[in-house]
Each structure stands twice: as structure tokens, then as C-alpha cells.
Scaffold this active site. Structure first.
Site, PDB file in Angstrom:
ATOM      1  N   GLU A 223       0.834  -0.577  -0.156  1.00  0.00           N
ATOM      2  CA  GLU A 223      -0.214  -0.014  -0.295  1.00  0.00           C
ATOM      3  C   GLU A 223       0.974   1.215   0.366  1.00  0.00           C
ATOM      4  O   GLU A 223       1.668   1.390   0.949  1.00  0.00           O
ATOM      5  CB  GLU A 223      -0.686  -0.042   1.403  1.00  0.00           C
ATOM      6  CG  GLU A 223      -1.486  -1.851   1.291  1.00  0.00           C
ATOM      7  CD  GLU A 223      -2.747  -1.111   0.423  1.00  0.00           C
ATOM      8  OE1 GLU A 223      -3.014  -0.048   0.014  1.00  0.00           O
ATOM      9  OE2 GLU A 223      -3.459  -2.238   0.073  1.00  0.00           O
ATOM     10  N   CYS A 257      -2.020   9.456   3.016  1.00  0.00           N
ATOM     11  CA  CYS A 257      -1.253   8.813   1.414  1.00  0.00           C
ATOM     12  C   CYS A 257      -2.514   9.264   0.027  1.00  0.00           C
ATOM     13  O   CYS A 257      -1.929   8.836  -0.974  1.00  0.00           O
ATOM     14  CB  CYS A 257      -1.476   7.631   1.306  1.00  0.00           C
ATOM     15  SG  CYS A 257      -2.812   6.882   1.582  1.00  0.00           S
TER      16      CYS A 257
END
Ligand code: NAD
Length: 469
Positions: A223, A257
């Protein structure tokens, strides 16, 4: 909520020499079958919910000590993830774990797919949402019946210490362990054999993780991040667009993110958008972010320096103040930014938003496609045709139309990157599947035994095969 700023230098670490025996102990537990029964999984998920409920104040205080996270953001976007995911898993555990029937050629038998746990998994988390990004993957690992090692980020040392102290009081320590520390401890972990590794963080360390995983042919979920663009065309509602971009960008001081990394705005509305962005920031923070409990600070001096360097020499539309003493960077919008400038060369991961002019959505599509595939893509437009072109002609981990960040909140959708923004996905049932192996089983009966498939392969049998295939 008062922040407990105990000095945690050097950061707490788990003894490296104890890592191999610890993983061996978890493997022994997994091999004993202890983690497989649904009752065990249920008990651990319920314990996780209890852990989050009973210790949310301690976790919020640690997050504030580590990076001055506002209480609401700490609760809603970090600690809250555990309960949402665990409740969803509890509700669906029976359904997810059930063997699924698959179509079978008549007379061949009955086919079905059984989800089975992988074994002992490793979950490595970063510092920006250090609770949720560690424990929401754990929900999937537990739901799927695995043993797990958790490795929180050493950068948010208070949070790591609270998790290390409190989690073992709730979870089955024979099967779930937490290792504290930084590079030496993570490297020692990566030498061990795991059955799956989930890593959340930056792309350079992802390569280290993937390389270590090749030694044991361990599958990985990565991720990662990237430069998530925000396209605004001339049909967008500008005040709402500005508010939604400013919220997504300046929450957690841009250390998210999927924060919008930069804006591509139609040249005809650039001035208006920048004005509205400024208004939104004033509405949110009242023109003062340094001593504002609703605004996060930059996590450490290294990142403060990195972001400040990226801003150097750029034209500031508003904001721009940086103070290293308290790791503060004001919400900042830059204009007239060149696509070749350093700030456009890497993920900003801070509260600085470059605005670049484009002429129409097609130019924006071309711009996005010149870069790496991002983790998220945002489009603000009421033009259905523009939306279709952007979704069809660009590739990104996920996308949100007329909003930012919020697509991550729907656990029914897989969350993950594509290309350099990551591989694999999780959340909800997708987490369960990430940490499961789907075993295909065919059960045959004894009644029908088609002889023509066995040798000797007579001329007639071969002729029949030729007809069929
Ligand atoms: P970080 O520095 O905390 O590192 C992440 C983890 O990797 C930590 O547990 C750390 O101990 C470990 N680590 C660091 N260096 C290592 C090494 N050399 N060998 C082995 N392990 C090592 O966090 P970060 O990488 O700065 O996190 C920020 C990045 O993460 C950004 O790029 C962001 O976009 C990305 N991110 C992605 C997601 C997502 O869900 N896709 C979520 C959050 C952050």
C-alpha cells in the site's frame, strides 16, 4: 485531551534476538489450528473493538504527542477504522468463510472454493495514521484465521509504545505479537519466513520488502503513495470544490496517502479557485494554524526540512510560513508552478498544494498520463462526458468525483494502488480475501466413471477426443 509528551528517545525497540523465536512461536500456534475456529476469530475481533473503545483516550493522547493530531481526526480517521472494520468482519464472518459453490461439468462431481488462512502474516505500518493502518489490516488477518506480527512505525513512538503496552492485554499473545523498532528490527523480521506481508509506506522501502519476500516466495500487498492529481474543470461548483480540496489536502497537514497532491485547474477559473481555497482555509482555521488544535504538525524535522526544500523558490499564492522549531508548515497554495520543478517531482506529503493551469480536461488527462499511476485521482466537474473520458483514459488506484478522500471510507470497495502506487488491496471483505487462500476443491462420486479418458487410448477414443476438443 492532553498530550502526553514523554521523551521517547531512543525509540522503544523489541530485542532483535527475540524475533526469530517469536515468529517460531506464532507458527507453532498456527500449526496447532488454534486460530482457525470462527469462535477464536470472533473473540479476537470483539477484543479489538473493546481495545479501541477502552483505550481511545490513551491512543488519541499518543497521536497528539507524536504529531499534534486533532482529536476529531485521530478518532474518525485513525482509531475509528478499527471498530468499523472489526464490526463489519464480525457481521459477515460466517458468510465470508463459507465454501462457495462453483459450476461443474455434469457428471464430473461438485466443485467449491474454500477460503483458508495463509499462516503467519506480517503487517508493517507507517506513521501517518499509525493506529488504523496497523490494526485495520489485522482485522482481515484475524477474520481469515491467521497468526500475525504487527510492526508499527518507530516515527510515531508514543503511539507505538501505547499499542505495545495495551494490545497484549486484549489479544491472544500466542497468535498475535507486536514488534517495536525501526530498520534493524524490521530487517530482522523480514529475514523470517512469513506467509504474507502487508506493507504500507513509501515505494523505496517497498522494494526492500519485496526483495526480502522473494527469498521465501512470500506474497506481498504493498500500500504505497504517489502524486494524486485533482482536476477541476470549468463546470465545477468552485466554492464547494475548494472546500473539499482544502479539507482533503490540509487534514493531517497533507500527510495522507490519498491527499490531493496537486491541482490541474482550467485557466478560466484559476483565480476564483485560489480565492475560494484561501476562504476555505480561513473558515477552517481562522487564519491561524500554528497554535491551532484543529491542525496537525509535520511529524518530524526531517520531513519538515524535506517539504520546506520542495517549496523553495516557488510562487506562494497564500500561506507559506514554515517554522522548524515546532514542525509547523502553514496551509500553502503555490501558483505558476512549472511541471519540471522539484515539487512536481515527488509526492509532497505535506500541506503544500501546487496549482497548475490547464486548458480543458483532455490536457489534464495527458498531464496525468505523463506521470506514474497515482493512488487516487480526483475530478471536479458536472460534465458527464468529461468524467467518462477521465475515468476511461487514466489509471489510478481509486478515484472520487467531486470529492476527495471519501472513497476510502466505503469498506465495500477495495482500497489499493496500481503500478508504483501499490499492489493488492484491502478493506472489508477484500481484507479477508487478501489474507486468505482460495482452495479449489472438486468432489467426485463413484457412480459415473468415464472410461474413455483412461488408457489405452484406442483409435475410437482419440477420434472422440478430436470431436470434442
Ligand atoms: P515510515 O517511515 O513509518 O515507514 C513505514 C514502515 O517501514 C515503518 O514501520 C518503518 O519502520 C519501516 N521501514 C522504514 N525503513 C525501512 C527499511 N529500510 N527496511 C525495512 N523497513 C523499513 O513511513 P513512510 O514510508 O514515510 O510513510 C509515508 C508513505 O506511505 C507515503 O508515501 C504515503 O503515501 C504512503 N502511505 C500509503 C498508504 C496507503 O494506504 N496506500 C497509507 C499511508 C501512507
Amino acid at each position: 485531551m492532553s498530550a502526553t509528551a514523554i521523551d521517547l528517545t531512543p525509540v522503544p525497540t523489541s530485542p532483535v534476538g527475540e524475533i526469530a523465536p517469536l515468529v517460531a512461536r506464532l507458527r507453532k500456534t498456527f500449526n496447532s489450528g488454534k486460530t482457525k475456529p470462527l469462535e477464536w476469530r470472533r473473540a479476537q475481533l470483539e477484543a479489538l473493538i473493546r481495545f479501541a473503545k477502552e483505550n481511545s483516550d490513551a491512543l488519541v493522547a499518543a497521536l497528539q504527542a507524536d504529531m499534534g493530531k486533532p482529536e476529531l481526526e485521530a478518532r474518525a480517521a485513525d482509531v475509528g477504522q478499527i471498530t468499523i472494520e472489526a464490526k463489519l468482519a464480525l457481521k459477515n464472518l460466517k458468510k465470508w468463510t463459507r465454501p462457495r459453490g462453483a459450476g461443474t461439468i455434469p457428471l464430473m462431481g461438485k466443485s467449491f472454493v474454500i477460503p483458508e488462512p495463509l499462516g503467519v502474516v506480517l503487517i508493517i505500518a507507517p506513521w501517518n495514521y499509525p493506529v488504523g493502518l496497523l490494526l485495520s489490516p489485522l482485522v482481515g488477518a484475524i477474520a481469515a484465521g491467521n497468526a500475525a506480527v504487527l510492526k508499527p512505525s518507530e516515527i510515531t513512538a508514543h503511539t507505538s509504545a501505547v499499542l505495545a503496552e495495551l494490545l497484549p492485554k486484549y489479544l491472544d499473545t500466542d497468535a498475535i505479537a507486536l514488534v517495536e523498532g525501526g530498520v534493524p528490527e524490521t530487517s530482522a523480521l523480514l529475514e523470517q519466513r512469513f506467509d504474507h506481508i502487508m506493507y504500507t509506506g513509501n515505494g523505496s522501502v517497498a522494494k526492500v520488502v519485496m526483495e526480502a519476500a522473494t527469498k521465501h516466495l512470500t506474497p506481498v500487498t504493498l500500500e504505497l503513495g504517489g502524486k494524486s492529481p485533482c482536476i477541476v474543470d470549468r463546470t465545477a461548483d468552485i466554492p464547494v470544490t475548494a472546500r473539499r480540496i482544502a479539507w482533503g489536502k490540509f487534514m493531517n497537514a497533507g500527510q495522507t496517502c490519498i491527499a490531493p497532491d496537486y491541482v490541474l485547474v482550467d485557466e478560466s477559473i484559476e483565480d476564483e479557485l485560489i480565492l475560494e481555497l484561501k476562504k476555505s482555509v480561513e473558515e477552517f482555521y481562522g487564519g491561524e494554524t500554528r497554535n491551532n488544535a484543529d491542525y496537525t504538525r509535520i511529524v518530524n524535522e526531517r520531513h519538515h526540512q524535506r517539504i520546506s526544500n520542495l517549496m523553495a523558490g516557488e510562487e506562494v499564492a497564500f500561506g507559506g510560513e514554515t517554522r522548524e522549531e515546532d514542525c509547523h508548515i502553514e496551509p500553502t497554495v503555490l501558483r505558476n508552478v512549472s511541471p519540471d520543478s522539484p515539487i512536481m517531482g515527488s509526492e509532497i506529503f505535506g500541506p503544500v498544494l501546487p496549482v497548475l493551469r490547464i486548458n480543458g480536461v483532455d490536457e489534464a488527462i495527458e498531464f496525468v498520463n505523463r506521470g506514474e499511476k497515482p493512488l487516487a485521482l480526483y475530478l471536479f466537474s458536472t460534465d458527464a462526458n468529461a468524467e467518462q473520458r477521465v475515468l476511461e483514459q487514466t489509471s489510478s488506484g481509486g478515484a472520487c468525483i467531486n470529492g476527495t478522500i471519501m472513497h476510502i471510507g466505503n469498506s465495500k470497495m477495495p482500497f489499493g494502488g496500481v503500478g508504483p502506487s501499490g499492489m493488492g488491496a484491502y478493506h472489508g471483505q477484500h481484507s479477508f480475501e487478501t489474507f486468505s487462500h482460495r482452495k479449489s476443491v472438486l468432489r467426485r462420486g463413484f457412480k459415473f466413471d468415464v472410461k474413455m479418458m483412461y488408457p489405452p487410448y484406442t483409435e475410437w477414443r482419440t477420434k472422440m477426443a478430436k470431436k470434442m476438443f
